[in-house]
Design an enzyme around this catalytic site. Structure first.
Site, PDB file in Angstrom:
ATOM      1  CB  SER A  36      36.126  42.438  35.460  1.00  0.00           C
ATOM      2  OG  SER A  36      37.015  42.716  36.489  1.00  0.00           O
TER       3      SER A  36
ATOM      4  CG  ASP B  77      40.036  35.466  37.270  1.00  0.00           C
ATOM      5  OD1 ASP B  77      40.808  36.115  38.016  1.00  0.00           O
ATOM      6  OD2 ASP B  77      39.017  35.969  36.754  1.00  0.00           O
TER       7      ASP B  77
ATOM      8  CG  HIS C 169      40.139  38.946  35.456  1.00  0.00           C
ATOM      9  ND1 HIS C 169      39.046  38.616  36.239  1.00  0.00           N
ATOM     10  CD2 HIS C 169      40.052  40.293  35.261  1.00  0.00           C
ATOM     11  CE1 HIS C 169      38.347  39.718  36.501  1.00  0.00           C
ATOM     12  NE2 HIS C 169      38.937  40.738  35.919  1.00  0.00           N
TER      13      HIS C 169
END
Ligand SMILES: *[C@@H]1O[C@H](CO)[C@@H](O)[C@H](O)[C@H]1NC(C)=O
Ligand SMILES: *[C@@H]1O[C@H](CO)[C@@H](O)[C@H](O)[C@H]1NC(C)=O
Ligand SMILES: *[C@@H]1O[C@H](CO)[C@@H](O)[C@H](O)[C@H]1NC(C)=O
Ligand SMILES: *[C@@H]1O[C@H](CO)[C@@H](O)[C@H](O)[C@H]1NC(C)=O
Ligand SMILES: *[C@@H]1O[C@H](CO)[C@@H](O)[C@H](O)[C@H]1NC(C)=O
Length: 409
Positions: free
Chosen positions: A192, A356, A388
């Site tokens: 991320s 996502d 995610h």
């Protein structure tokens, strides 16, 4: 040429093939977490507290992020008050309120990035395990915690413009890990927000340093060009997928931190006419952040955006081998539509974009732009319907990371 000599040659090559197969290259792994992916500790020495039930002092550092029991109680307000950052418009940096001291723990070790809640240590409960499944599989493949797989936690409230010290520590950790593992280059695994944080770092290391110390970057769900979810977070807050938290409760903290400003959608990946947020009075696009912050009364957030918007905007290639993995096919915030009277405190209706669930696909796949822009290869793997955070325990992603570590990819 004697037969003995030939036999010896054959034996030597068989022997060396065997030893390669047994020992193999095992590239040490450095884990760089995303937003919310590092344990934090707090020490309090406050003279006042906004709320009577919040502690003002502690005898030393205690765990702050994330304690599930606390987040489900009125203690959430204390957590938010302590996590808030104050912007200093002279130094253009942020700091904790008077009497609040926050730090990351266990730099170089894996524990503080394997679990978000230290009290759940060694539990596999999905919402508090973070890099644990990856570390578990690496250990099963012969890795050793704190030696050949290591963690690089950071204060995820801040952005690369305030990471001078962290980047020095990270460079030291990579060099140490190289030395500790028989001069073997490291594989950097980021999730991320850890990806743009690492990109900024790599963009500022000399070519020779990267060639010597970095084998590859494995990027998981990289927020390369921001996410519309961040626009929502500034407007109405976001509970980061933790259902027991109300978005408005955590909003003041989210609005105060530079990492939010850093992760707003990029004007290179959203067109000037694309509307991100709709209200009865006006619409906001990537070109309207200044107006959005003015209308929300967030003057400091606009300053933080100005400080952070150019840090990785160009997406300069990292100059290392890249494996870019991310999910897709999950409805993700595209345009936020506030019904009349509901802006900014209400919950917007959403026109979905592909992504996502947290990050839009155009941002996740921005890494593909580096193919041909750097001499090192760039691989791109889309994992359909992998969310995610779920990518951190996705069997295909886990297998991929182990294969990169063992030099098979
Ligand atoms: C706590 O704050 C007071 C002033 O408010 C200061 O005098 C004292 O040194 C601080 N203690 C610690 C441990 O930081
Ligand atoms: C900083 O903020 C103060 C108080 O809000 C303001 O008076 C001052 O003009 C600001 N300075 C700069 C350089 O923006
Ligand atoms: C790694 O380091 C942490 C913190 O120093 C320690 O608690 C843990 O036991 C270590 N793990 C191993 C496998 O050495
Ligand atoms: C360390 O690397 C050297 C050269 O690559 C190799 O010959 C040696 O066997 C390695 N040692 C260990 C303990 O892996
Ligand atoms: C805002 O955008 C929507 C479509 O995204 C459009 O229908 C509407 O007319 C726009 N409103 C204003 C005030 O520009």
């Amino acid at each position: 040429m004697s037969n003995e000599f030939l036999v010896a040659l054959v034996l030597i090559s068989v022997f060396s093939l065997n030893s390669v197969a047994e020992a193999g290259p095992r590239y040490p792994v450095i884990l760089v977490p995303g937003d919310g992916g590092s344990q934090l500790e707090v020490m309090l020495n406050k003279t006042t507290s906004k709320r009577s039930w919040c502690e003002r002092t502690t005898s030393g550092y205690t765990s702050l992020w994330v304690n599930m029991e606390e987040l489900a109680s009125p203690m959430i307000y204390c957590f938010v008050d302590n996590m808030v950052l104050e912007y200093d418009n002279t130094t253009r940096t942020t700091r904790s309120p008077e009497g609040v001291h926050i730090r990351t723990v266990g730099f170089g070790d894996t524990a503080s990035v394997e679990w978000l809640d230290p009290t759940w240590f060694s539990h596999e409960f999905a919402s508090v395990s973070y890099f644990y499944p990856i570390v578990k599989d690496l250990v099963a493949a012969g890795y050793e915690r704190n030696v050949s797989v290591r963690g690089a936690p950071f204060d995820f409230r801040k952005a690369p413009n305030e990471f001078g010290r962290y980047y020095e520590d990270l460079r030291g950790l990579i060099e140490d890990t190289y030395a500790l593992n028989n001069q073997t280059r490291c594989v950097l695994v980021a999730h991320s927000m850890g990806n743009p944080v690492l990109l900024y770092f790599l963009n500022h290391q000399p070519r020779a340093w990267k060639d010597k110390y970095v084998h590859a970057l494995v990027s998981l769900a990289g927020v390369w060009a921001g996410a519309v979810k961040i626009v929502r977070l500034f407007a109405s807050g976001d509970n980061l997928g933790i259902p027991i938290i109300s978005p408005i409760t955590v909003r003041s903290e989210q609005r105060s931190i530079p990492s939010s400003a850093f992760l707003l959608p990029s004007d290179r990946f959203w067109r000037p006419e694309e509307v991100l947020l709709v209200t009865e009075h006006r619409n906001y696009t990537v070109g309207d952040y200044r107006a959005l912050f003015r209308d929300l009364g967030l003057a400091d957030a606009w300053e933080m955006r100005r400080d952070t918007q150019g840090l990785v905007r160009d997406l300069t290639p990292p100059g290392v081998r890249v494996h870019c993995l991310h999910g897709s096919g999950i409805p993700t915030d595209g345009t936020l539509v506030y019904a009349p009277g509901s802006f900014p405190d209400g919950t917007p209706a959403v026109v979905s974009d592909d992504g996502d669930g947290t990050v839009n696909t155009r941002s996740l796949e921005a890494c593909t732009g580096w193919s041909g822009q750097q001499k090192q290869p760039v691989s791109h793997t889309v994992l359909p319907h992998v969310e995610h955070l779920a990518i951190l325990r996705d069997p295909q992603a886990l297998k991929y990371i182990v294969q990169v570590g063992l030099g098979q990819l």
